[in-house]
Design an enzyme around this catalytic site. Structure first.
Site, mmCIF file in Angstrom:
data_model
loop_
_atom_site.group_PDB
_atom_site.id
_atom_site.type_symbol
_atom_site.label_atom_id
_atom_site.label_comp_id
_atom_site.label_asym_id
_atom_site.label_seq_id
_atom_site.Cartn_x
_atom_site.Cartn_y
_atom_site.Cartn_z
ATOM 1 N N LYS A 101 0.621 -0.847 -0.352
ATOM 2 C CA LYS A 101 0.186 0.177 -0.285
ATOM 3 C C LYS A 101 0.846 1.283 0.271
ATOM 4 C CE LYS A 101 -4.056 -2.404 2.147
ATOM 5 N NZ LYS A 101 -5.251 -2.086 2.871
ATOM 6 N N ASP B 57 -9.932 2.504 2.906
ATOM 7 C CA ASP B 57 -10.085 2.063 3.707
ATOM 8 C C ASP B 57 -10.810 2.675 4.528
ATOM 9 O OD1 ASP B 57 -8.876 -0.320 3.420
ATOM 10 O OD2 ASP B 57 -6.624 -0.124 4.062
HETATM 11 P P1 NAP Z 1 0.505 -3.891 11.225
HETATM 12 O O1 NAP Z 1 0.757 -2.203 9.868
HETATM 13 O O2 NAP Z 1 1.135 -4.768 11.023
HETATM 14 O O3 NAP Z 1 -0.013 -2.889 12.578
HETATM 15 C C1 NAP Z 1 -0.205 -3.946 13.186
HETATM 16 C C2 NAP Z 1 -0.723 -3.294 14.725
HETATM 17 O O4 NAP Z 1 -1.150 -4.657 15.433
HETATM 18 C C3 NAP Z 1 0.220 -2.677 15.514
HETATM 19 O O5 NAP Z 1 -0.095 -1.556 15.901
HETATM 20 C C4 NAP Z 1 1.307 -3.590 16.529
HETATM 21 O O6 NAP Z 1 1.351 -3.163 17.879
HETATM 22 C C5 NAP Z 1 -0.660 -4.239 17.629
HETATM 23 N N1 NAP Z 1 -0.108 -5.445 17.577
HETATM 24 C C6 NAP Z 1 0.195 -6.790 16.555
HETATM 25 N N2 NAP Z 1 0.662 -8.106 18.113
HETATM 26 C C7 NAP Z 1 -0.051 -7.053 18.824
HETATM 27 C C8 NAP Z 1 -0.120 -8.086 21.049
HETATM 28 N N3 NAP Z 1 0.650 -9.086 20.844
HETATM 29 N N4 NAP Z 1 -0.678 -6.853 21.317
HETATM 30 C C9 NAP Z 1 -0.527 -5.644 20.966
HETATM 31 N N5 NAP Z 1 -0.598 -5.090 19.617
HETATM 32 C C10 NAP Z 1 -0.502 -5.612 18.814
HETATM 33 O O7 NAP Z 1 -1.549 -4.343 10.229
HETATM 34 P P2 NAP Z 1 -2.900 -3.112 9.693
HETATM 35 O O8 NAP Z 1 -1.877 -3.284 7.947
HETATM 36 O O9 NAP Z 1 -2.264 -2.319 10.574
HETATM 37 O O10 NAP Z 1 -3.817 -4.539 9.714
HETATM 38 C C11 NAP Z 1 -4.144 -4.441 11.482
HETATM 39 C C12 NAP Z 1 -5.667 -5.523 11.154
HETATM 40 O O11 NAP Z 1 -6.591 -4.786 10.745
HETATM 41 C C13 NAP Z 1 -4.797 -6.881 10.217
HETATM 42 O O12 NAP Z 1 -5.351 -7.649 11.257
HETATM 43 C C14 NAP Z 1 -5.861 -5.870 9.232
HETATM 44 O O13 NAP Z 1 -6.285 -7.775 8.061
HETATM 45 C C15 NAP Z 1 -6.572 -5.186 8.757
HETATM 46 N N6 NAP Z 1 -6.996 -5.471 8.660
HETATM 47 C C16 NAP Z 1 -8.547 -5.178 7.536
HETATM 48 C C17 NAP Z 1 -8.995 -4.364 6.815
HETATM 49 C C18 NAP Z 1 -10.425 -4.531 6.653
HETATM 50 O O14 NAP Z 1 -10.742 -4.341 5.110
HETATM 51 N N7 NAP Z 1 -10.760 -4.895 6.735
HETATM 52 C C19 NAP Z 1 -7.718 -3.422 6.139
HETATM 53 C C20 NAP Z 1 -7.001 -3.023 6.237
HETATM 54 C C21 NAP Z 1 -6.532 -3.816 7.301
HETATM 55 P P3 NAP Z 1 3.192 -2.367 17.966
HETATM 56 O O15 NAP Z 1 2.886 -1.091 17.437
HETATM 57 O O16 NAP Z 1 3.530 -2.448 19.284
HETATM 58 O O17 NAP Z 1 3.767 -3.625 17.150
#
Ligand code: NAP
Length: 293
Positions: free
Chosen positions: A78, A114
């Site tokens: 992205k 999004d």
């Molecule tokens: P990302 O950039 O990898 O960010 C992950 C986030 O999760 C970070 O803030 C991380 O915190 C936190 N995290 C990971 N493991 C954790 C734990 N054990 N305890 C607490 N916090 C934790 O991922 P992303 O792209 O933002 O996506 C996040 C979620 O949204 C995913 O599951 C994705 O599938 C979903 N999503 C859904 C849609 C939809 O259309 N429905 C669209 C986009 C994304 P730290 O900074 O501390 O590591």
């Protein structure tokens, strides 16, 4: 700017669209756009393309050269997609990432739908207007960055971000400060606060990990929304349920609503989404319904 060598000689008879990611096999986007096209009578082709982690630029260039009209972009491309666009729109510029490209000859327009998808889903399918509400986003990754501008535009009384690594939430606060105010910190900073809408945008939905959330975080009649979908009740939903929350939602509607924005941009026709969400949900959880006894 992307090279476009074979544009005139290979223009296909049917408009081509695709979602590109790594991995991509799990993507529901081809199904969603097929259902939209059927329902609106649009003739188009939409496929899923797997790109190697270092091959997004060449995949996009090839797609443009073959006459592709539009592309959805998912992880991990992205940010790169936004950088390759000739015309990044404000939604993509603010997020620093794009999930939708519209290809107009040699020009590539980038959008990030999004956040709009999330806000539309919460309003239309979960009966919650965000204006005047206290809204909390858990996580400070790409999904949160994409969601915050649309959440802020919906006019909440409070918009807060909390992250395991507090500094990343504070970085987002700084990034968006010229545009809107965000309360930011770690999970421990949430003690004593409660919210009407709590959105889990951490990646824990795909694991069995729970978040260290303080008691009393969910206001009466709160909506607990997990961006993950297709997982049944996620650990976050179970956590909310245990705290007495009855209104639970997953992110399937967000996915469908951002797809509807892309489809509307590309085809000039807005598809209905409720039937598509129902059809995709099949027998998995019934979002926004009370938990089973
Ligand atoms: P990302 O950039 O990898 O960010 C992950 C986030 O999760 C970070 O803030 C991380 O915190 C936190 N995290 C990971 N493991 C954790 C734990 N054990 N305890 C607490 N916090 C934790 O991922 P992303 O792209 O933002 O996506 C996040 C979620 O949204 C995913 O599951 C994705 O599938 C979903 N999503 C859904 C849609 C939809 O259309 N429905 C669209 C986009 C994304 P730290 O900074 O501390 O590591």
């Amino acid at each position: 700017m992307v090279d476009n060598p074979g544009m005139s000689s290979c223009t296909p008879s049917i408009d081509r669209y695709a979602v590109v990611g790594h991995p991509i096999a799990h993507s529901k986007s081809p199904t969603i756009h097929r259902l939209f096209a059927q329902a609106t009578g649009q003739r188009m082709d939409y496929s899923a393309i797997e790109a190697a982690p270092n091959a997004f630029a060449e995949t996009l260039a090839r797609f443009v050269a073959q006459g592709g009209k539009g592309m959805n972009v998912t992880l991990p491309f992205k940010v790169e997609a936004c950088g390759l666009a000739t015309d990044p729109m404000p939604s993509a510029v603010l997020a620093g990432a794009a999930n939708c490209l519209a290809i107009r000859g040699e020009r590539i327009e980038a959008h990030n739908f999004d956040g709009t998808g999330l806000v539309t889903d919460i309003a239309q399918h979960h009966g919650t207007a965000l204006g005047g509400r206290r809204v909390l986003v858990l996580g400070a990754g790409g999904a949160t960055r994409g969601a915050l501008p649309a959440l802020a535009a919906a006019g909440p009384a409070v918009l807060a971000v909390a992250n395991r690594t507090a500094q990343k939430a504070l970085d987002l606060q700084t990034h968006f400060a010229p545009h809107f105010a965000v309360q930011a910190g770690g999970f421990e900073d949430l003690a004593g606060e409660s919210f009407d809408v709590v959105i889990n945008a951490t990646s824990t939905g795909l694991s069995d990990q729970t978040l260290a959330l303080p008691l009393g975080l969910f206001a009466p009649n709160a909506l607990a929304y997990d961006m993950v979908y297709g997982q049944g009740l996620t650990p976050f939903m179970r956590q909310a349920q245990a705290a007495g929350v009855c209104r639970l939602a997953d992110g399937l509607g967000m996915l469908v609503e951002q797809a509807a924005e892309a489809f509307t941009l590309w085809r000039g026709v807005r598809p209905q989404t409720a039937n598509v969400i129902r059809s995709l949900r099949g027998v998995s959880i019934c979002a926004s319904s009370p938990p089973p006894p």
